[in-house]
Design an enzyme around this catalytic site. Sequence first.
Site, mmCIF file in Angstrom:
data_model
loop_
_atom_site.group_PDB
_atom_site.id
_atom_site.type_symbol
_atom_site.label_atom_id
_atom_site.label_comp_id
_atom_site.label_asym_id
_atom_site.label_seq_id
_atom_site.Cartn_x
_atom_site.Cartn_y
_atom_site.Cartn_z
ATOM 1 N N GLY A 36 0.815 -1.217 0.000
ATOM 2 C CA GLY A 36 0.000 0.000 0.000
ATOM 3 C C GLY A 36 0.842 1.258 0.000
ATOM 4 N N THR A 38 1.300 3.578 2.146
ATOM 5 C CA THR A 38 2.043 3.947 3.358
ATOM 6 C C THR A 38 3.188 2.966 3.610
ATOM 7 O OG1 THR A 38 -0.152 4.517 4.194
ATOM 8 C CG2 THR A 38 1.692 4.842 5.688
ATOM 9 N N ASP A 95 3.507 -2.675 8.200
ATOM 10 C CA ASP A 95 2.464 -2.663 7.171
ATOM 11 C C ASP A 95 1.537 -1.464 7.394
ATOM 12 O OD1 ASP A 95 0.896 -3.453 5.028
ATOM 13 O OD2 ASP A 95 0.540 -5.477 5.767
ATOM 14 N N ALA A 97 -2.613 0.186 7.128
ATOM 15 C CA ALA A 97 -3.955 -0.273 7.518
ATOM 16 C C ALA A 97 -4.978 0.701 6.945
ATOM 17 C CB ALA A 97 -4.084 -0.340 9.034
ATOM 18 N N ASP A 98 -6.198 0.220 6.828
ATOM 19 C CA ASP A 98 -7.281 1.070 6.309
ATOM 20 C C ASP A 98 -8.029 1.779 7.426
ATOM 21 O OD1 ASP A 98 -7.042 0.303 3.461
ATOM 22 O OD2 ASP A 98 -7.419 -1.675 4.329
ATOM 23 N N GLY A 110 -7.468 -3.103 1.915
ATOM 24 C CA GLY A 110 -7.872 -2.124 0.909
ATOM 25 C C GLY A 110 -7.106 -2.312 -0.388
ATOM 26 N N GLU A 117 -0.840 -10.711 3.978
ATOM 27 C CA GLU A 117 -0.531 -9.743 5.055
ATOM 28 C C GLU A 117 -0.804 -10.360 6.422
ATOM 29 O OE1 GLU A 117 -1.211 -5.409 2.929
ATOM 30 O OE2 GLU A 117 -2.939 -6.404 3.789
ATOM 31 N N LYS A 135 -6.918 7.554 9.277
ATOM 32 C CA LYS A 135 -7.294 6.139 9.437
ATOM 33 C C LYS A 135 -7.851 5.817 10.831
ATOM 34 C CE LYS A 135 -5.570 5.011 5.342
ATOM 35 N NZ LYS A 135 -4.413 4.185 5.132
HETATM 36 C C1 5RP Z 1 -3.331 -3.684 1.483
HETATM 37 C C2 5RP Z 1 -3.506 -3.061 2.811
HETATM 38 C C3 5RP Z 1 -2.946 -1.700 2.984
HETATM 39 O O1 5RP Z 1 -1.985 -1.730 3.979
HETATM 40 C C4 5RP Z 1 -4.087 -0.773 3.353
HETATM 41 O O2 5RP Z 1 -5.064 -0.851 2.330
HETATM 42 C C5 5RP Z 1 -3.622 0.669 3.531
HETATM 43 O O3 5RP Z 1 -3.219 1.169 2.297
HETATM 44 P P1 5RP Z 1 -2.704 2.658 2.125
HETATM 45 O O4 5RP Z 1 -1.491 2.804 2.963
HETATM 46 O O5 5RP Z 1 -2.441 2.769 0.649
HETATM 47 O O6 5RP Z 1 -3.801 3.594 2.567
HETATM 48 O O7 5RP Z 1 -4.062 -3.608 3.727
HETATM 49 O O8 5RP Z 1 -4.030 -4.890 1.400
#
Ligand code: 5RP
Length: 238
Positions: A36, A38, A95, A97-98, A110, A117, A135
């Site tokens: 993603g 981030t 990682d 997160a949404d 997302g 993951e 978020k």
């Molecule tokens: C991918 C994920 C991402 O970490 C999550 O969607 C957050 O994405 P972003 O940093 O682009 O907002 O879970 O499956």
Amino acid sequence: MRYDEVMDQKEMKALAGRTAVERLVKNGMKLGLGTGSTAIPAVSHVGLLIQQGKLSGIKAVATSFQTTMECEKWGIPLYTLNAKEIDGKLDLTIDGADEVDPRKFCIKGGGGALLLEKIIAYASASYAIVVDDSKLVEHLALKFPLPIEVIPAARVTAAKTLSSMGAEVTVREALRKAGPVITDNGNILLDVLFKEPVDPSILEAELNCIPGVVENGFFTRLPPSVFIGHSDGSVEIR
Ligand code: 5RP
């Protein structure tokens, strides 16, 4: 940056990702790397530190094709979770997160990579989530739909079961390809919006009992450190 300047969301994400790497990643670590917008700046920061000779001995496991490609671009040494060198155990995973709630339970998926993951997160001794402050929510899955990975043959039956639980269910459609999103594992995604607050720690296990559900995007079992990028340029750690 001056305090009266306001960071845009992209900068906030990148700052949260880089800060987590600077604080947590050490030489010789077995590292899970997320997916993603981030997580990718965190991956590229690991790559940069390796190229600058400031970080060595990293063995990385990628959570998606996107992350694999970023690691390949930077020459970050990549392994599978099954490789002898990793042996199913990681020191740390970083990682995105949404959504993140006050208990630090998260929604992920997302970007459609929730299955790998989750396997990688739950194989890690410690876990860090990097987000911008948009978020943070009081209750999960009321605003951002919970992604659920389902085998294609169970599309209708799984959606009906979820609808009978009072949720609004949508098959995730692909962009620039006709039809549904196909995950890195050949499955489809149901995006599920709840109308009332739910308990993610109970549902994380229960949803996986629906026939055909491979995994859901509630992450409640491994308390993460959460790195939150704010628009004033600060990174809060919870
Ligand atoms: C991918 C994920 C991402 O970490 C999550 O969607 C957050 O994405 P972003 O940093 O682009 O907002 O879970 O499956």
